[in-house]
Design an enzyme around this catalytic site. Sequence first.
Site, PDB file in Angstrom:
ATOM      1  N   CYS A 124      44.125  28.822  44.629  1.00  0.00           N
ATOM      2  CA  CYS A 124      43.246  29.354  43.583  1.00  0.00           C
ATOM      3  C   CYS A 124      43.766  28.907  42.228  1.00  0.00           C
ATOM      4  CB  CYS A 124      43.183  30.866  43.705  1.00  0.00           C
ATOM      5  SG  CYS A 124      42.343  31.322  45.214  1.00  0.00           S
ATOM      6  N   HIS A 173      35.691  36.864  39.157  1.00  0.00           N
ATOM      7  CA  HIS A 173      34.793  37.813  39.846  1.00  0.00           C
ATOM      8  C   HIS A 173      35.444  39.159  40.160  1.00  0.00           C
ATOM      9  CE1 HIS A 173      36.626  34.973  42.820  1.00  0.00           C
ATOM     10  NE2 HIS A 173      36.975  36.092  43.392  1.00  0.00           N
ATOM     11  N   ILE A 174      34.555  40.125  40.370  1.00  0.00           N
ATOM     12  CA  ILE A 174      34.947  41.455  40.862  1.00  0.00           C
ATOM     13  C   ILE A 174      34.162  41.663  42.156  1.00  0.00           C
ATOM     14  CG2 ILE A 174      34.868  43.943  40.399  1.00  0.00           C
ATOM     15  CD1 ILE A 174      34.986  43.313  37.385  1.00  0.00           C
ATOM     16  N   TYR A 175      34.849  41.932  43.281  1.00  0.00           N
ATOM     17  CA  TYR A 175      34.147  42.176  44.546  1.00  0.00           C
ATOM     18  C   TYR A 175      33.373  43.495  44.463  1.00  0.00           C
ATOM     19  CZ  TYR A 175      36.687  38.325  46.772  1.00  0.00           C
ATOM     20  OH  TYR A 175      37.172  37.083  47.105  1.00  0.00           O
ATOM     21  N   ARG A 179      32.589  33.346  52.742  1.00  0.00           N
ATOM     22  CA  ARG A 179      33.905  33.448  53.388  1.00  0.00           C
ATOM     23  C   ARG A 179      34.313  34.897  53.654  1.00  0.00           C
ATOM     24  NH1 ARG A 179      39.079  34.013  52.424  1.00  0.00           N
ATOM     25  NH2 ARG A 179      38.808  34.390  50.205  1.00  0.00           N
ATOM     26  N   ARG A 220      40.645  28.010  39.873  1.00  0.00           N
ATOM     27  CA  ARG A 220      39.233  27.773  40.220  1.00  0.00           C
ATOM     28  C   ARG A 220      38.504  29.049  40.579  1.00  0.00           C
ATOM     29  NH1 ARG A 220      38.425  28.628  45.529  1.00  0.00           N
ATOM     30  NH2 ARG A 220      40.351  28.681  46.721  1.00  0.00           N
ATOM     31  N   CYS A 264      39.051  33.527  40.828  1.00  0.00           N
ATOM     32  CA  CYS A 264      39.935  34.610  40.397  1.00  0.00           C
ATOM     33  C   CYS A 264      39.385  35.990  40.737  1.00  0.00           C
ATOM     34  CB  CYS A 264      40.171  34.480  38.892  1.00  0.00           C
ATOM     35  SG  CYS A 264      41.289  35.708  38.256  1.00  0.00           S
ATOM     36  N   ASN A 307      48.395  36.778  38.687  1.00  0.00           N
ATOM     37  CA  ASN A 307      48.369  35.411  38.143  1.00  0.00           C
ATOM     38  C   ASN A 307      48.813  35.367  36.685  1.00  0.00           C
ATOM     39  OD1 ASN A 307      45.430  34.878  40.144  1.00  0.00           O
ATOM     40  ND2 ASN A 307      47.511  34.264  40.642  1.00  0.00           N
ATOM     41  N   SER A 342      39.949  41.560  49.964  1.00  0.00           N
ATOM     42  CA  SER A 342      39.032  40.839  50.854  1.00  0.00           C
ATOM     43  C   SER A 342      39.723  39.635  51.469  1.00  0.00           C
ATOM     44  CB  SER A 342      37.817  40.344  50.063  1.00  0.00           C
ATOM     45  OG  SER A 342      37.157  41.438  49.498  1.00  0.00           O
TER      46      SER A 342
HETATM   47  N1  LIG Z   1      40.727  38.324  47.935  1.00  0.00           N
HETATM   48  C1  LIG Z   1      41.910  37.831  47.534  1.00  0.00           C
HETATM   49  N2  LIG Z   1      42.369  38.169  46.304  1.00  0.00           N
HETATM   50  C2  LIG Z   1      43.555  37.698  45.865  1.00  0.00           C
HETATM   51  O1  LIG Z   1      43.935  38.043  44.736  1.00  0.00           O
HETATM   52  C3  LIG Z   1      44.310  36.821  46.718  1.00  0.00           C
HETATM   53  C4  LIG Z   1      43.808  36.485  47.984  1.00  0.00           C
HETATM   54  N3  LIG Z   1      42.602  37.006  48.376  1.00  0.00           N
HETATM   55  N4  LIG Z   1      44.495  35.708  48.867  1.00  0.00           N
HETATM   56  C5  LIG Z   1      45.701  35.011  48.432  1.00  0.00           C
HETATM   57  C6  LIG Z   1      46.435  35.727  47.376  1.00  0.00           C
HETATM   58  C7  LIG Z   1      47.203  36.962  47.757  1.00  0.00           C
HETATM   59  N5  LIG Z   1      47.166  37.726  46.505  1.00  0.00           N
HETATM   60  C8  LIG Z   1      47.303  39.110  46.465  1.00  0.00           C
HETATM   61  C9  LIG Z   1      47.286  39.846  47.622  1.00  0.00           C
HETATM   62  C10 LIG Z   1      47.409  41.214  47.589  1.00  0.00           C
HETATM   63  C11 LIG Z   1      47.576  41.847  46.361  1.00  0.00           C
HETATM   64  C12 LIG Z   1      47.735  43.341  46.345  1.00  0.00           C
HETATM   65  O2  LIG Z   1      47.469  44.016  47.321  1.00  0.00           O
HETATM   66  N6  LIG Z   1      48.208  43.918  45.266  1.00  0.00           N
HETATM   67  C13 LIG Z   1      48.370  45.354  45.100  1.00  0.00           C
HETATM   68  C14 LIG Z   1      49.750  45.864  45.419  1.00  0.00           C
HETATM   69  C15 LIG Z   1      50.766  44.894  45.902  1.00  0.00           C
HETATM   70  C16 LIG Z   1      52.114  45.496  46.195  1.00  0.00           C
HETATM   71  O3  LIG Z   1      52.232  46.713  46.444  1.00  0.00           O
HETATM   72  O4  LIG Z   1      53.097  44.747  46.188  1.00  0.00           O
HETATM   73  C17 LIG Z   1      48.051  45.730  43.679  1.00  0.00           C
HETATM   74  O5  LIG Z   1      47.734  46.900  43.466  1.00  0.00           O
HETATM   75  O6  LIG Z   1      48.154  44.874  42.789  1.00  0.00           O
HETATM   76  C18 LIG Z   1      47.609  41.104  45.186  1.00  0.00           C
HETATM   77  C19 LIG Z   1      47.466  39.739  45.238  1.00  0.00           C
HETATM   78  C20 LIG Z   1      46.440  37.006  45.506  1.00  0.00           C
HETATM   79  N7  LIG Z   1      45.543  36.250  46.342  1.00  0.00           N
HETATM   80  O1  LIG Z   2      46.462  33.522  43.212  1.00  0.00           O
HETATM   81  C1  LIG Z   2      45.346  33.881  43.628  1.00  0.00           C
HETATM   82  C2  LIG Z   2      44.920  33.617  44.922  1.00  0.00           C
HETATM   83  C3  LIG Z   2      43.698  34.032  45.304  1.00  0.00           C
HETATM   84  N1  LIG Z   2      42.888  34.698  44.450  1.00  0.00           N
HETATM   85  C4  LIG Z   2      41.562  35.153  44.939  1.00  0.00           C
HETATM   86  C5  LIG Z   2      40.322  34.539  44.371  1.00  0.00           C
HETATM   87  C6  LIG Z   2      39.311  34.778  45.489  1.00  0.00           C
HETATM   88  O2  LIG Z   2      38.828  36.111  45.388  1.00  0.00           O
HETATM   89  C7  LIG Z   2      40.157  34.653  46.736  1.00  0.00           C
HETATM   90  C8  LIG Z   2      40.119  33.262  47.323  1.00  0.00           C
HETATM   91  O3  LIG Z   2      38.877  33.010  47.853  1.00  0.00           O
HETATM   92  P1  LIG Z   2      38.159  31.572  47.827  1.00  0.00           P
HETATM   93  O4  LIG Z   2      36.978  31.792  48.726  1.00  0.00           O
HETATM   94  O5  LIG Z   2      39.123  30.582  48.404  1.00  0.00           O
HETATM   95  O6  LIG Z   2      37.779  31.289  46.418  1.00  0.00           O
HETATM   96  O7  LIG Z   2      41.483  34.924  46.330  1.00  0.00           O
HETATM   97  C9  LIG Z   2      43.296  34.987  43.171  1.00  0.00           C
HETATM   98  O8  LIG Z   2      42.583  35.621  42.373  1.00  0.00           O
HETATM   99  N2  LIG Z   2      44.508  34.556  42.794  1.00  0.00           N
END
Ligand SMILES: Nc1nc(=O)c2c([nH]1)NC[C@@H]1CN(c3ccc(C(=O)N[C@@H](CCC(=O)O)C(=O)O)cc3)CN21
Ligand SMILES: O=c1ccn([C@H]2C[C@H](O)[C@@H](COP(=O)(O)O)O2)c(=O)[nH]1
Length: 283
Positions: free
Chosen positions: A160, A221-223, A22, A180, A182, A191, A282
């Site tokens: 997730c 996981h860690i990307y 993905r 499922r 993380c 979370n 990602s």
């Molecule tokens: N790859 C991925 N990882 C995720 O954790 C994730 C997704 N996709 N898609 C759906 C949601 C969106 N979530 C996210 C998205 C962005 C941040 C992020 O950028 N956090 C930054 C700063 C955020 C801010 O300034 O408010 C950080 O440093 O924690 C965290 C969780 C968790 N989920």
């Molecule tokens: O609350 C959340 C929402 C999303 N994630 C992360 C976990 C994965 O890295 C991606 C979702 O990818 P899938 O291919 O659908 O598993 O977003 C998270 O940690 N916490």
Amino acid sequence: MQQYLDLCEHIINDGTWIENERTGKRCLTVINADLVYDVKNNQFPLITTRKSFWKAAIAELLGYIRGYDNAADFRVLGAKTWDANANDNSQWLNNPHRKGTDDMGRVYGVQGRAWSKPDGGCIDQLAKIIDNLTKGVDDRGEILSFYNPGEFHMGCLRPCMHTHNFSLLGDTLYLTSFQRSCDVPLGLNFNQVQVFTLLALVAQITGNKAGVAYHKIVNAHIYEDQLPQMRDIQLKRQPFTSPQLAINPDIKSLHDLETWVTLDDFDVTSYEHHDAIKYPFSV
Ligand SMILES: Nc1nc(=O)c2c([nH]1)NC[C@@H]1CN(c3ccc(C(=O)N[C@@H](CCC(=O)O)C(=O)O)cc3)CN21
Ligand SMILES: O=c1ccn([C@H]2C[C@H](O)[C@@H](COP(=O)(O)O)O2)c(=O)[nH]1
């Protein structure tokens, strides 16, 4: 906090590299993590080895509680976290169910508050849970599930953290949350805050005491592009003691959460932390 660091070390020491189709990236991955949060004693599980933007995490949670399906509504609450999944993923942009800019589709809170019934109408899972817990009832099925495979094709991402199972023992409320998938550097930081805050809030509005929250993760996981910062910077730092979360005691009902509550009704005290680290995200 130590359990978070232990999980990160475990992934780095014992993880397996897995290709993710993905996102087109490789992830260092382990299966199974069990995290426990002491909500009773207000040990707020905020990451201290980097600055955590906890307000955005609580804003996300409020959006799920309200059943929002639009990244713009999340932005108004204080979270930009759904912008990318709603607007930057080509698969979702080409999906005929997408209703335009910022639409997330039938994900998370939509399922929690308006799960469609095959025979018409919908189910408000959260309202039923709050109603029962307020009456002191635990029917052993106080489950809030966002996981609806029949509607995956109508949403931008499968949930997730997909299930929150509440349990009442006397007047003490427990929560077991299931995840499922993380993203440990970015997602888990949020979370942990959400599992803790969900139990604290639901205990408060149902007139129960908060006990312990159990957070069960499957794929952690860690990307690949996050690994150097985690391994060489974040894990080299010493953690500080846990801060505390303060919630406005005037929040007394689900209706309050749906109407007037904002991030100003939450505060974190004694939060000592290291500098921010910006991890790649990602889509
Ligand atoms: N790859 C991925 N990882 C995720 O954790 C994730 C997704 N996709 N898609 C759906 C949601 C969106 N979530 C996210 C998205 C962005 C941040 C992020 O950028 N956090 C930054 C700063 C955020 C801010 O300034 O408010 C950080 O440093 O924690 C965290 C969780 C968790 N989920
Ligand atoms: O609350 C959340 C929402 C999303 N994630 C992360 C976990 C994965 O890295 C991606 C979702 O990818 P899938 O291919 O659908 O598993 O977003 C998270 O940690 N916490």
